[in-house]
Write a protein that holds these residues in place. Structure first.
Motif, PDB file in Angstrom:
ATOM      1  N   ASP A  87      -2.578  -4.895   3.212  1.00  0.00           N
ATOM      2  CA  ASP A  87      -2.347  -3.455   3.136  1.00  0.00           C
ATOM      3  C   ASP A  87      -2.346  -2.777   4.493  1.00  0.00           C
ATOM      4  O   ASP A  87      -1.956  -1.609   4.602  1.00  0.00           O
ATOM      5  CB  ASP A  87      -3.405  -2.796   2.246  1.00  0.00           C
ATOM      6  CG  ASP A  87      -3.189  -3.099   0.775  1.00  0.00           C
ATOM      7  OD1 ASP A  87      -2.091  -3.571   0.431  1.00  0.00           O
ATOM      8  OD2 ASP A  87      -4.115  -2.868  -0.017  1.00  0.00           O
TER       9      ASP A  87
ATOM     10  N   ARG B 245      -3.372   4.909   2.287  1.00  0.00           N
ATOM     11  CA  ARG B 245      -4.244   3.950   1.617  1.00  0.00           C
ATOM     12  C   ARG B 245      -4.783   4.499   0.297  1.00  0.00           C
ATOM     13  O   ARG B 245      -4.941   3.743  -0.681  1.00  0.00           O
ATOM     14  CB  ARG B 245      -5.404   3.551   2.547  1.00  0.00           C
ATOM     15  CG  ARG B 245      -4.947   2.753   3.759  1.00  0.00           C
ATOM     16  CD  ARG B 245      -6.080   2.505   4.749  1.00  0.00           C
ATOM     17  NE  ARG B 245      -5.617   1.900   5.981  1.00  0.00           N
ATOM     18  CZ  ARG B 245      -5.534   0.582   6.178  1.00  0.00           C
ATOM     19  NH1 ARG B 245      -5.899  -0.263   5.223  1.00  0.00           N
ATOM     20  NH2 ARG B 245      -5.100   0.100   7.336  1.00  0.00           N
TER      21      ARG B 245
ATOM     22  N   ARG C   5      -2.152   4.178  -2.363  1.00  0.00           N
ATOM     23  CA  ARG C   5      -1.956   2.793  -2.812  1.00  0.00           C
ATOM     24  C   ARG C   5      -3.058   2.330  -3.764  1.00  0.00           C
ATOM     25  O   ARG C   5      -2.863   1.385  -4.542  1.00  0.00           O
ATOM     26  CB  ARG C   5      -1.933   1.844  -1.615  1.00  0.00           C
ATOM     27  CG  ARG C   5      -0.654   1.906  -0.805  1.00  0.00           C
ATOM     28  CD  ARG C   5      -0.713   0.915   0.342  1.00  0.00           C
ATOM     29  NE  ARG C   5      -0.826  -0.461  -0.168  1.00  0.00           N
ATOM     30  CZ  ARG C   5       0.225  -1.248  -0.398  1.00  0.00           C
ATOM     31  NH1 ARG C   5       1.449  -0.796  -0.204  1.00  0.00           N
ATOM     32  NH2 ARG C   5       0.055  -2.471  -0.827  1.00  0.00           N
TER      33      ARG C   5
END
Length: 402
Positions: A242, A398, A401
């Motif tokens: 990620d 982030r 996600r």
């Protein structure tokens, strides 16, 4: 031998990197790896030195007016050992373009239509003409830096580069972009990949608060090069996880905007130490109006209190809680589903023992939940501001996600 290129930008012009990046991307797609970029003034000896003598495709970018065009023509004629001759097609193109613009043809039109013997003129509607020539194993393409450059690249440069590279092998390049990591962290993760492994070369590039991982695969055919690149990208991408937010020309603000669109969320921002830079980056993405609601530049303590409703007690002592309150305030003000807030000390003055210069707090509100993080950045004022916006965008990415 594989096909390589260099980009030479002539003249002191604003934002020289953007057009060079577009050219580099097009050349990469054509199987030609850009190995160097140079920026030179309108100076013949400097340009001649920059051209070098290697077996490469050289793309020269120049302004549409001034002396750069004359200098480029003279230097390329000299390095290729050719004469400058009147190019009838270029002269006709100049006459037609001035006619459409309802402008008189300049008296020096004859000089403007001089090109090295053997040059091929590239014509695109409503654009300055470009030209190209091959000389032995070298090739040159000359383009004007203006709004029509993308059309010239697509119509002429890309097919020219692809054909030129056809007998030289193919190089394909992929750049994986990471955020939130130091260069040392990336190198530690990729220790088994860095350097050439027989099929692809992997290297790291620190870049403006990010770390890029450059993958370069060379092979005799485009299909073989693409296969090697895919293998390397799969392996490296799995390691980065990620922390890798995009590839090639994808910026952090572009990726965040795409994620907001996919989730049908709206965003508002409140900025103090970044002075509007966060909003500027977000709204630089075409179509940002679909998700960006508003930005509030609350630089002073009074502005934070009056515009965002931050209590005075938080303003004096609690950076993280202040950032959270700013995020809540701008989200309420805008009716947005998510918000970012940035406050801190960009320097060079204003630091304290508990909040040194570079201390920045980022607040994030996402669908009712609010959090804040403290960061400590280094560098001058501009560097701290840029890194602050990087941190804010990456926090939001982030969270989206998750």
């Amino acid at each position: 031998m594989t096909a390589t290129a260099q980009i030479v930008t002539v003249g002191a012009m604003p934002t020289p990197g953007a057009d060079g990046a577009a050219v580099a991307a097009a050349l990469g797609a054509a199987g030609v790896a850009v190995v160097s970029r140079a920026f030179v003034e309108d100076d013949e000896p400097a340009l001649e030195r920059a051209l070098g003598s290697d077996d490469v495709l050289t793309v020269v970018l120049m302004g549409g007016s001034g002396s750069a065009g004359d200098i480029v023509r003279r230097v390329l004629a000299r390095v290729t050992g050719t004469r400058l001759v009147l190019n009838e097609r270029l002269l006709t193109t100049l006459q037609e373009r001035h006619r459409r613009l309802d402008r008189p043809l300049p008296r020096r039109a004859g000089r403007l239509a001089l090109l090295p013997q053997g040059a091929t003129v590239w014509v695109t509607p409503d654009a300055e003409a470009g030209w190209a020539m091959e000389n032995g194993r070298r090739a040159f393409a000359v383009l004007t830096r203006d709004a029509t450059l993308p059309a010239m690249i697509a119509r002429h440069l890309t097919p020219f580069a692809r054909e030129w590279a056809g007998t030289r092998g193919t190089t394909v390049v992929r750049t994986l972009r990471t955020a939130g990591l130091a260069a040392a962290d990336v190198e530690e993760r990729l220790v088994d990949w860095l350097g050439p492994d027989g099929e692809a070369t992997v290297s790291t590039i620190p870049a403006d608060g990010e770390v890029w991982v450059r993958l370069r695969a060379r092979a005799s055919t485009p299909a073989d090069a693409a296969k090697s690149l895919e293998k390397a990208e799969t392996g490296v991408g799995a390691i980065l996880g990620d922390d890798c937010y995009g590839r090639d020309g994808e910026t952090l603000e572009l990726v965040v905007g795409r994620m907001l669109l996919e989730r049908r969320l709206t965003l508002a921002v409140a900025e103090a130490c970044t002075g509007g830079l966060l909003g500027h980056r977000l709204t630089s993405v075409p179509g940002a109006s679909a998700y960006f609601e508003r930005g509030v530049l609350a630089y002073s303590q009074r502005a934070k209190e009056e515009l965002l409703g931050v209590p005075g007690s938080l303003l004096r002592a609690h950076g993280g809680q202040c950032a959270e309150a700013m995020a809540r305030g701008v989200a309420t003000l805008a009716g947005a589903s998510c918000a970012l807030a940035v406050t801190g000390i960009a320097g060079p003055d204003g630091g304290t023992p508990t909040k040194p210069v570079g201390s920045v707090f980022v607040g994030l509100l996402l669908e009712g939940e609010v959090t804040a993080r403290r960061f400590q950045f280094s560098g001058d004022r501009a560097a701290v501001k840029w890194q602050s916006t990087q941190a804010a965008l990456d926090m939001l990415r982030r969270s989206l996600r998750a």
